[in-house]
Design a protein around this motif. Sequence first.
Motif, mmCIF file in Angstrom:
data_model
loop_
_atom_site.group_PDB
_atom_site.id
_atom_site.type_symbol
_atom_site.label_atom_id
_atom_site.label_comp_id
_atom_site.label_asym_id
_atom_site.label_seq_id
_atom_site.Cartn_x
_atom_site.Cartn_y
_atom_site.Cartn_z
ATOM 1 N N LYS A 6 -0.565 -14.070 23.603
ATOM 2 C CA LYS A 6 0.697 -14.321 23.188
ATOM 3 C C LYS A 6 1.679 -14.611 24.515
ATOM 4 O O LYS A 6 2.915 -14.971 24.238
ATOM 5 C CB LYS A 6 1.246 -12.779 22.670
ATOM 6 C CG LYS A 6 2.655 -13.040 22.142
ATOM 7 C CD LYS A 6 3.149 -13.109 20.699
ATOM 8 C CE LYS A 6 4.421 -12.994 20.438
ATOM 9 N NZ LYS A 6 4.645 -13.531 18.890
ATOM 10 N N ILE A 7 1.074 -14.156 25.647
ATOM 11 C CA ILE A 7 1.896 -14.242 26.870
ATOM 12 C C ILE A 7 1.924 -15.545 27.454
ATOM 13 O O ILE A 7 0.587 -16.023 28.099
ATOM 14 C CB ILE A 7 1.435 -13.068 27.802
ATOM 15 C CG1 ILE A 7 1.486 -11.657 27.221
ATOM 16 C CG2 ILE A 7 2.222 -13.030 29.080
ATOM 17 C CD1 ILE A 7 3.054 -11.290 26.635
ATOM 18 N N LYS A 8 2.892 -16.305 27.400
ATOM 19 C CA LYS A 8 2.849 -17.764 27.898
ATOM 20 C C LYS A 8 3.787 -17.750 29.232
ATOM 21 O O LYS A 8 3.813 -18.571 29.904
ATOM 22 C CB LYS A 8 2.976 -18.986 26.732
ATOM 23 C CG LYS A 8 1.938 -18.607 25.758
ATOM 24 C CD LYS A 8 2.190 -19.815 24.746
ATOM 25 C CE LYS A 8 0.981 -20.146 23.956
ATOM 26 N NZ LYS A 8 0.861 -18.966 22.993
ATOM 27 N N ASP B 98 8.256 -13.253 28.042
ATOM 28 C CA ASP B 98 7.125 -12.895 26.861
ATOM 29 C C ASP B 98 6.863 -11.214 26.927
ATOM 30 O O ASP B 98 6.094 -10.804 26.016
ATOM 31 C CB ASP B 98 5.574 -13.763 26.613
ATOM 32 C CG ASP B 98 6.268 -15.172 26.151
ATOM 33 O OD1 ASP B 98 7.420 -15.367 25.525
ATOM 34 O OD2 ASP B 98 5.366 -15.991 26.427
ATOM 35 N N TYR C 200 7.282 -8.717 24.449
ATOM 36 C CA TYR C 200 6.380 -8.380 23.283
ATOM 37 C C TYR C 200 5.411 -7.285 23.484
ATOM 38 O O TYR C 200 4.731 -6.737 22.481
ATOM 39 C CB TYR C 200 5.585 -9.483 22.851
ATOM 40 C CG TYR C 200 6.576 -10.677 22.643
ATOM 41 C CD1 TYR C 200 7.279 -10.653 21.471
ATOM 42 C CD2 TYR C 200 6.217 -12.186 23.192
ATOM 43 C CE1 TYR C 200 8.103 -11.638 21.073
ATOM 44 C CE2 TYR C 200 7.292 -12.908 22.689
ATOM 45 C CZ TYR C 200 8.003 -13.049 21.650
ATOM 46 O OH TYR C 200 8.659 -14.238 21.364
#
Length: 438
Positions: A50-52, A56, A59
């Motif tokens: 999810k970490i781009k 991010d 989140y």
Amino acid sequence: MKKSFMPQFKSRDELEAYQLEGLKWTVNHVYENSPFYKKKFDEVGVKPEKIKTLADIKYLPFTSASDLQEGYPFPLRSVPFDRIVRIHASSGTTGKRKILCYTARDIDDWANMFARCFEMAELTSQDRVQIAVGYGLWTAGVGFQLGCERFGAMAVPVGPANTEIHCQMLVDLQSTVFCSTASMALLMAEEIERRGLKDKISLKKVILGAERHSSTMRRRIKESTGAEHVFDIPGLTELYGPGTGLDCSLHKGIHYWADYYILEILNPETLEPVAPGEVGEMVVTTLRKEGSPLIRYRTRDLTRLIPEPCPCGNILPKHDRIMGRSDDMFIFRAVNIYPSQIDHVLSSFGEIGSEYQVHLYHTEDGRDRMLIKVERAAGLSISGDAEIAERISKEIRRQILVRSEVEIVDYGTLPRTARKSKRVFDHRIDLFPESNGE
Ligand code: ZN
């Protein structure tokens, strides 16, 4: 060319690209290797993929001191035991100690960070660094020493000994740098004055850690010891220990090592970012830590980012001094106030002492009232009280935007305690006014 411990980034973009790499590495590392973090991530439904981007980070789940206590004795551990070469623990004023694990690389990184502190303070290999903080479970002493040796100056590891031994070392060894807590430095300042040693020692720099200190204290330390600079070193056992940043010689904020951790400044209630430059809680995420990585760790320490670039030219970002704990914040007429803000206003007045109390009341007509009690400076006449009180009240209004009443009391009448004194007395929440324990 002399070895530098500063990062070689040319721009903020390069720094951020490096941070993103570190963030991605960290989330993968903890998700794969720590059952605690995997559970945390799964609870909020976040996978490492999810970490781009750096944004991010929002989140990711938060962690706090209670997570460290629940996981006692090896909370957040993300490597097998055979890779752990050392542990440190925080002093644990409440509940269990917080124990953190270090791999060999963590120790190496910490030494580099600390060496960078000494570089930031513009030491040279000719400097002699007298270390007056504790060794042992507590991270401080060994951190100062490792950093000093890595940097290449001479460590004089005295530890928290009595002032007698410290004075002797200052004179005999001609130490040029003194590292201690603020109260220890103040004690030494008094002792140096009392023994008339100022001309017999060669102190140039004092590095203060671990407690908040006022500009009055720093001035006093400089005057009595002859030091030209007093630096402020932040440090948190959870985040390696002291040495994660330092103010440069311009003293316009603490440069922090953003290539080792991401610092978010969040509103302690909403946990949303505050506007740039506003005060909030420091929340840290490590970028390289292997043993006990931190993901959005709520430090409870309050500070603000200093968004303007530093005139010294160093690219590393800055935060302000630690202004207190988010637990100490109070709300007065819809304004969030931290005791340190009041501290800051009061410290600009030479006519008063450093002790103060804030009392909050509800008046009959339902409004809130703030009374600030401060001590008249020793030796001053009572006749100036009204005028000083008026000026302080005006300055509070100007800087903190709230009305207050100021009462000047005799010097020495407000209680002093060795540890943190209670300064804010909120009588508004007390249903039995007679029973409040001042
Ligand atoms: Zn600077």
